[in-house]
Design a protein around this motif. Structure first.
Motif, PDB file in Angstrom:
ATOM      1  N   ASN A   4       0.924 -30.132  28.161  1.00 36.88           N
ATOM      2  CA  ASN A   4       0.682 -29.799  26.772  1.00 36.88           C
ATOM      3  C   ASN A   4       1.998 -29.422  26.088  1.00 36.88           C
ATOM      4  O   ASN A   4       2.740 -28.569  26.577  1.00 36.88           O
ATOM      5  N   ARG A  58       2.690 -27.789  23.360  1.00 37.01           N
ATOM      6  CA  ARG A  58       2.877 -26.420  22.863  1.00 37.01           C
ATOM      7  C   ARG A  58       3.290 -25.486  24.001  1.00 37.01           C
ATOM      8  O   ARG A  58       4.170 -24.637  23.831  1.00 37.01           O
ATOM      9  N   ARG A  59       2.645 -25.662  25.152  1.00 38.28           N
ATOM     10  CA  ARG A  59       3.017 -24.830  26.304  1.00 38.28           C
ATOM     11  C   ARG A  59       4.452 -25.099  26.728  1.00 38.28           C
ATOM     12  O   ARG A  59       5.219 -24.182  27.023  1.00 38.28           O
ATOM     13  N   PRO A  73      -4.240 -21.585  31.919  1.00 42.42           N
ATOM     14  CA  PRO A  73      -4.409 -23.044  31.981  1.00 42.42           C
ATOM     15  C   PRO A  73      -3.086 -23.826  32.050  1.00 42.42           C
ATOM     16  O   PRO A  73      -3.116 -25.051  32.157  1.00 42.42           O
ATOM     17  N   GLU A 101      -9.285 -25.174  37.103  1.00 41.99           N
ATOM     18  CA  GLU A 101      -8.815 -25.288  35.713  1.00 41.99           C
ATOM     19  C   GLU A 101      -9.829 -24.699  34.740  1.00 41.99           C
ATOM     20  O   GLU A 101      -9.468 -23.984  33.807  1.00 41.99           O
ATOM     21  N   ARG A 133      -9.735 -20.936  34.845  1.00 45.76           N
ATOM     22  CA  ARG A 133      -8.561 -20.349  34.171  1.00 45.76           C
ATOM     23  C   ARG A 133      -8.727 -20.323  32.656  1.00 45.76           C
ATOM     24  O   ARG A 133      -8.118 -19.498  31.974  1.00 45.76           O
ATOM     25  N   GLY A 134      -9.538 -21.240  32.155  1.00 48.22           N
ATOM     26  CA  GLY A 134      -9.740 -21.295  30.712  1.00 48.22           C
ATOM     27  C   GLY A 134     -10.580 -20.148  30.173  1.00 48.22           C
ATOM     28  O   GLY A 134     -10.520 -19.861  28.977  1.00 48.22           O
ATOM     29  N   LEU A 186       3.639 -15.287  24.468  1.00 53.24           N
ATOM     30  CA  LEU A 186       3.818 -16.403  25.406  1.00 53.24           C
ATOM     31  C   LEU A 186       2.512 -16.676  26.168  1.00 53.24           C
ATOM     32  O   LEU A 186       2.109 -17.830  26.331  1.00 53.24           O
ATOM     33  N   GLU A 214       0.153 -18.439  24.037  1.00 53.11           N
ATOM     34  CA  GLU A 214       0.514 -19.853  23.901  1.00 53.11           C
ATOM     35  C   GLU A 214       0.071 -20.653  25.124  1.00 53.11           C
ATOM     36  O   GLU A 214      -0.332 -21.806  25.013  1.00 53.11           O
ATOM     37  N   MET A 215       0.140 -20.027  26.300  1.00 53.77           N
ATOM     38  CA  MET A 215      -0.338 -20.718  27.509  1.00 53.77           C
ATOM     39  C   MET A 215      -1.824 -21.050  27.370  1.00 53.77           C
ATOM     40  O   MET A 215      -2.303 -22.049  27.889  1.00 53.77           O
ATOM     41  N   HIS A 216      -2.551 -20.187  26.658  1.00 51.04           N
ATOM     42  CA  HIS A 216      -3.984 -20.417  26.454  1.00 51.04           C
ATOM     43  C   HIS A 216      -4.266 -21.208  25.181  1.00 51.04           C
ATOM     44  O   HIS A 216      -5.419 -21.389  24.807  1.00 51.04           O
ATOM     45  N   LEU A 217      -3.199 -21.639  24.517  1.00 51.75           N
ATOM     46  CA  LEU A 217      -3.327 -22.428  23.290  1.00 51.75           C
ATOM     47  C   LEU A 217      -4.144 -21.727  22.207  1.00 51.75           C
ATOM     48  O   LEU A 217      -4.910 -22.356  21.476  1.00 51.75           O
TER      49      LEU A 217
END
Ligand SMILES: Nc1ncnc2c1ncn2[C@@H]1O[C@H](COP(=O)(O)OP(=O)(O)O)[C@@H](O)[C@H]1O
Ligand SMILES: [Mg+2]
Lengths: 386, 248
Positions: free
Chosen positions: A2, A4-5, A229, B74, B77-78, B101, B104-107
């Protein structure tokens, strides 16, 4: 994967570069300092002031009937801007002057040199009738500049002595033209070293990568990321991307610094762009070696040590250290060699951007980089990430 | 939504010669604030690290929000927020940057993220320090930051591994309030602790584990009543003959 990540993790990594003093030093201040100091020490200032070499001479053919030939050769050496000639009466004193660093080179014209040339003119088309002789040329192997510049200049003087200024006039089928050599008289030692600075600056990224990854592993940050994730591809790509950015920055720093102290590479915009590209490709090599170091090591301190296993050969065999013999052969396995070779071709020899060898070099560096990152990633994921 | 927030079925986890969890089964409902109580080495972290997908079960299985932790990590983790026992953070980033940060990893959408971080930081009492580098924080500040890093994705299920260990009373209060507030918003919280007063104060139900075994399960009040004890500490003592906490 991804974007963004990846961008977020890359930003994190770049922030570290600017905020951790040790990293900042190694990545930014170190290349600037080394460029500045070496550039000044080896003659960057003023854009190539003329260098001269002290050359010792022992003419053992000075009293022979055919002495004119050797005297013409000595004349050519003496009138060259680059050589300051010193006559020696015997072999030993010349060699000792060379060993003590008083001479850059020592030339011995053998007895029978004039006869040798005369025999050539006697029957130019029958090599079996020639009496061969050998001029001995000893060059200070501690001086890169001397090693690279003196032999071709001596060769040039010799050709002029034998064939005259205009080889065509005596009807030889082969013209001896060597315009490049004439120019070399205005090079400074820095011109020979500067191309190696680019790879030199980026080599140390291996250490930073090894430290970063072992550090993040030991502090539990990799595990923490693994509970989100974010994938390991996100992480690895961000690492790679960060060091590509940093490598490009280093090229800019080395170029700017050396330009500021008078260095003028013999290339145009295309050559400079190429330098950025090959340095960025080389950062992959650094990241790959960093990953391998991290896999091999339990702690960040150990990883620093192990990374030097990869850094040292690349520093000594692939940048601006003079090579010969076995080292030259081993250097074929060192990625930095190809970076330096390409940049030397552009910056020193002034070759056009279309020169195949630089593209071959780029391909070798890119392939080595991709391969090392792939191998490093697999090894680290399998053995190093716990 | 799956029936239970978390199911653990005959879970066993071995490390070489150590059996950290043995044949443990649990069912945790949505919205529960569930305590996992036990002394050091009981297997609490092993249990939550299996739920957060870092460890693979040796035997048995577990699901989080209906997703198998081993075969669909996966998806797990979401939906989780993970606060590890050892707070992991980037020393060279500020508290704010560390939390962001993780978001952001989790969007988490950018605008939402910004406002959420601001609100969380204020709630946990860190607004005056949030732009300092994490390396300069005290232990209690680090733990609070680590907690916000875990929760910035506003997870359905929070896995908090000893979030208050070694904290000063003020910080601990702030974290407790924060956890209560999570529950009031309908979040499911798994909280491991070896502080019985923490479990008693916060949890709807607690599982008491010792040496990898589940030895008691129920609400703090039920357990105290059942064992005719004054508090959970005594419950544990009755069950095992051991003190829960090392003598301080
Ligand atoms: N990675 C590991 N390798 C080997 N043994 C471990 C590992 N993690 C935990 N253990 C062991 O498993 C047991 C339970 O540990 P843990 O789950 O950390 O307990 P708690 O969190 O309740 O203090 C302990 O005996 C511990 O030594
Ligand atoms: Mg634990």
């Amino acid at each position: 994967m991804n974007a963004r990540r990846i961008i977020a993790l890359t930003k994190k990594e770049l922030r570290k570069t600017t905020r951790e003093p040790a990293v900042l030093f190694l990545v930014i201040l170190f290349p600037i300092t080394v460029t500045f100091v070496f550039g000044l020490a080896f003659g960057g200032i003023g854009g190539g002031g003329t260098t001269s070499f002290d050359v010792g001479l022992l003419n053992l053919d000075a009293t022979s009937p055919q002495a004119d030939w050797s005297l013409a050769f000595v004349d050519n050496l003496t009138t060259s801007d680059v050589f300051v000639m010193h006559a020696f009466a015997d072999n030993d004193s010349g060699h000792s002057a060379l060993l003590q660093g008083n001479l850059d080179a020592f030339i011995i014209i053998p007895e029978g040199f004039g006869d040798s040339v005369a025999s050539y003119y006697g029957s130019p088309f029958d090599p079996s009738a020639w009496t061969n002789s050998t001029i001995e040329l000893y060059v200070d192997s501690g001086s890169l500049m001397a090693v690279s510049a003196i032999p071709p200049l001596v060769q040039e003087a010799l050709m002029k002595a034998i064939f005259g200024n205009d080889a065509m006039a005596i009807g030889l089928p082969v013209e001896i033209g060597s315009p490049g050599l004439v120019e070399s008289s205005t090079f400074t030692q820095w011109d020979f070293m500067a191309p190696g600075m680019f790879a030199f600056a980026s080599i140390f990224l291996t250490m930073i990568v090894a430290q970063t990854i072992t550090g993040e592993r030991d502090e539990g940050l990799l595990k923490r990321l693994k509970t989100t994730p974010a994938s390991s591809a996100d992480y690895m790509i961000s690492q790679t991307a960060s060091y590509m950015v940093i490598a490009a920055l280093q090229v800019a720093l080395v170029l700017t610094t050396s330009f500021a102290i008078g260095y003028r590479p013999g290339t145009g915009v295309a050559g400079v762009v190429f330098t950025f590209v090959i340095a960025v490709a080389f950062s992959l090599v650094a990241v790959g070696f960093g990953l391998i170091s991290a896999t091999l090591c339990k702690s960040a301190e150990a990883a620093t040590g192990v990374s030097f296993i990869f850094i040292m050969p690349q520093m000594f065999l692939g940048t601006f250290m003079p090579l010969g013999g076995a080292a030259e052969a081993i250097s074929k396995f060192v990625p930095t060699k190809y970076v330096t070779e390409a940049i030397t071709t552009l910056f020193l020899r002034g070759a056009p951007i279309t020169t195949p060898v630089i593209w071959i070099n780029l391909a070798i560096v890119s392939l080595a980089g991709l391969l090392l990152v792939a191998v490093g990633t697999v090894l680290f994921e399998r053995y190093g990430s716990h | 939504m799956s029936e239970s927030a978390i199911t653990v079925t005959n879970l066993t986890k071995r490390f070489d010669d150590v059996t950290a969890i043995e044949n443990l089964s649990l069912d945790i409902g949505w919205g529960e604030l569930f305590g996992v109580l036990g002394p050091n080495g009981a297997g609490k972290s092993t249990l939550v690290n299996t739920l957060n997908t870092l460890l693979k079960p040796t035997d048995g299985s577990a699901t989080v929000d209906g997703h198998d932790v081993e075969f669909d990590p996966e998806a797990v983790r979401g939906v989780i927020g993970v606060c590890p026992q050892e707070p992991a953070f980037y020393r060279f980033l500020t508290g704010q940057e560390n939390i962001t940060l993780m978001g952001e990893m989790h969007l988490v959408p950018e605008a939402v993220l910004k406002e959420r971080v601001r609100a969380m930081v204020e709630k946990i009492g860190m607004e005056d320090h949030i732009n300092r580098r994490a390396k300069d924080y005290s232990g209690g500040m680090i733990r609070r930051i680590s907690m916000l890093m875990a929760l910035v994705n506003d997870p359905k299920i929070a896995l908090l591994d000893e979030p208050t260990v070694g904290m000063d009373p003020n910080s601990r209060r702030a974290v407790w309030d924060f956890i209560r507030e999570l529950k009031s918003r309908g979040k499911t919280v798994i909280l491991t602790t070896h502080y019985m007063e923490e479990a008693q104060e916060l949890c709807d139900r607690v599982a008491i584990i010792d040496e990898g075994h589940l030895i008691e399960l129920g609400s703090p009040a039920e357990l105290i009543e059942k064992h005719k004890a004054k508090n959970l500490e005594e419950v544990f003592l009755n069950l095992t003959g051991k003190q829960l906490k090392e003598a301080v």
